[in-house]
Design a protein around this motif. Structure first.
Motif, PDB file in Angstrom:
ATOM      1  N   ALA A 139      -4.336   7.015   2.145  1.00 37.73           N
ATOM      2  CA  ALA A 139      -4.144   6.775   1.055  1.00 37.73           C
ATOM      3  C   ALA A 139      -4.524   6.686  -0.709  1.00 37.73           C
ATOM      4  CB  ALA A 139      -4.661   5.071   0.821  1.00 37.73           C
ATOM      5  N   GLY A 140      -5.253   7.889  -0.200  1.00 34.31           N
ATOM      6  CA  GLY A 140      -5.922   8.445  -1.080  1.00 34.31           C
ATOM      7  C   GLY A 140      -4.062   9.254  -2.468  1.00 34.31           C
ATOM      8  N   GLN A 141      -3.455   9.798  -1.444  1.00 34.12           N
ATOM      9  CA  GLN A 141      -2.553  10.317  -1.969  1.00 34.12           C
ATOM     10  C   GLN A 141      -1.464   9.591  -2.320  1.00 34.12           C
ATOM     11  OE1 GLN A 141      -3.451  13.630  -1.684  1.00 34.12           O
ATOM     12  NE2 GLN A 141      -5.294  12.657   0.252  1.00 34.12           N
ATOM     13  N   LEU A 142      -1.659   8.374  -2.199  1.00 36.51           N
ATOM     14  CA  LEU A 142      -0.391   7.623  -3.126  1.00 36.51           C
ATOM     15  C   LEU A 142      -1.679   7.108  -4.834  1.00 36.51           C
ATOM     16  CD1 LEU A 142       0.149   5.026  -0.433  1.00 36.51           C
ATOM     17  CD2 LEU A 142       1.340   6.866  -1.288  1.00 36.51           C
ATOM     18  N   GLU A 143      -0.887   6.650  -5.077  1.00 34.12           N
ATOM     19  CA  GLU A 143      -0.538   6.149  -6.773  1.00 34.12           C
ATOM     20  C   GLU A 143      -1.028   4.830  -7.413  1.00 34.12           C
ATOM     21  OE1 GLU A 143       2.317   7.475  -9.369  1.00 34.12           O
ATOM     22  OE2 GLU A 143       3.302   8.402  -8.509  1.00 34.12           O
TER      23      GLU A 143
ATOM     24  N   GLN B 187      -5.669  -3.922   5.032  1.00 33.26           N
ATOM     25  CA  GLN B 187      -5.961  -4.419   2.895  1.00 33.26           C
ATOM     26  C   GLN B 187      -6.094  -3.528   2.737  1.00 33.26           C
ATOM     27  OE1 GLN B 187      -9.410  -7.643   4.219  1.00 33.26           O
ATOM     28  NE2 GLN B 187      -8.013  -8.444   2.533  1.00 33.26           N
ATOM     29  N   ILE B 188      -5.622  -1.875   2.716  1.00 27.72           N
ATOM     30  CA  ILE B 188      -5.172  -0.746   2.013  1.00 27.72           C
ATOM     31  C   ILE B 188      -4.426  -1.054   0.886  1.00 27.72           C
ATOM     32  CG2 ILE B 188      -4.876   1.291   1.671  1.00 27.72           C
ATOM     33  CD1 ILE B 188      -6.343   1.825   4.527  1.00 27.72           C
ATOM     34  N   MET B 189      -3.094  -2.161   1.314  1.00 24.53           N
ATOM     35  CA  MET B 189      -1.544  -1.862   1.476  1.00 24.53           C
ATOM     36  C   MET B 189      -1.356  -3.924   0.978  1.00 24.53           C
ATOM     37  SD  MET B 189       0.310   0.654   1.548  1.00 24.53           S
ATOM     38  CE  MET B 189       1.231   1.126  -0.617  1.00 24.53           C
TER      39      MET B 189
ATOM     40  N   ILE C   8     -11.107   5.782   8.682  1.00 19.96           N
ATOM     41  CA  ILE C   8     -10.952   7.079   7.833  1.00 19.96           C
ATOM     42  C   ILE C   8     -10.216   8.289   7.732  1.00 19.96           C
ATOM     43  CG2 ILE C   8     -11.527   8.945   7.741  1.00 19.96           C
ATOM     44  CD1 ILE C   8     -14.208   8.640   9.528  1.00 19.96           C
ATOM     45  N   VAL C   9      -8.716   7.768   9.012  1.00 24.34           N
ATOM     46  CA  VAL C   9      -7.210   8.406   8.478  1.00 24.34           C
ATOM     47  C   VAL C   9      -6.473   8.226   7.217  1.00 24.34           C
ATOM     48  CG1 VAL C   9      -4.865   9.087   9.817  1.00 24.34           C
ATOM     49  CG2 VAL C   9      -7.276   9.409  11.022  1.00 24.34           C
TER      50      VAL C   9
END
Length: 212
Positions: free
Chosen positions: A152-156, A188-190, A146-147
């Motif tokens: 990651a939601g703040q990255l482009e 796997q977020i990045m 969740i964190v």
């Protein structure tokens, strides 16, 4: 979307020797010489195929003096396989198929979106300060995801970040940038390629909603 990441994963599997190598490693860690003997190939061939598998995070390597040991990266094997299913159904023409996938957890139980949203907000209140800093990295996987998703939601999406840029951005949240950087890759977020980092499509991210 980074469809090429999914394609590269399947390209790495499209070889009989690599499949056999993975099957052998399913029984536990082995070094290159043993793998070469079992597959009746040279150690150079093992090195070549291992490099292809390592590029898409299907195997891990560790060195003990002059010997390199290989082991399965089970998390990424399962994660990449699930990412294909999620991607296909998310973009399916029949909306109902997509909703069925997304509204049920891995055990087939309905997901209550309101309950998930309440949990998400509760976790963020407990771990993120008013100033937006991360108090500490959650130990529980569900809360950690969740964190990480929030950060990651703040990255482009679509932007490439150098390791230095990403480290500096993470330090805006927490000093332990090395651990958080690894967590982004592990879940796997990045995606990382030659010290350049980029967000994966959200469909590929590890889903905290499906965890019990």
């Amino acid at each position: 979307m980074q469809l090429d990441k999914i394609v590269n994963y399947h390209k790495a599997l499209a070889d009989p020797t690599r499949i056999k190598l993975l099957l052998l490693l399913a029984n536990g860690e082995l070094h290159g010489q043993v793998l070469a003997e079992k597959l009746c190939v040279s150690t150079a061939t093992i090195t070549h195929h291992a490099a292809k598998l390592r590029e898409v995070s299907l195997i891990n390597e560790r060195r003990d003096k002059n010997t390199i040991y290989f082991s399965l990266n089970e998390y990424f094997i399962k994660g990449n396989a699930n990412a294909v299913v999620d991607l296909i159904y998310k973009n399916a023409a029949k909306k109902g198929a997509s909703e069925e996938m997304e509204d049920h957890d891995k055990k087939g139980k309905p997901i209550d979106p309101n309950k998930n949203e309440r949990l998400k907000q509760s976790v963020l209140r407990n771990f993120i300060t008013v100033e937006g800093k991360l108090k500490h990295i959650p130990a529980q996987l569900k809360k950690k995801l969740i964190v990480l998703e929030h950060m990651a939601g703040q990255l482009e999406l679509g932007r490439k970040y150098t390791e230095k840029e990403l480290n500096g951005w993470i330090k805006g949240y927490h000093e332990d940038f090395a651990t958080l950087r690894r967590e982004f890759i592990m879940h796997q977020i990045m995606y990382r390629e030659q010290e350049v980092y980029e967000l994966n499509p959200p469909e590929m991210w590890a889903r905290w909603e499906s965890l019990s």
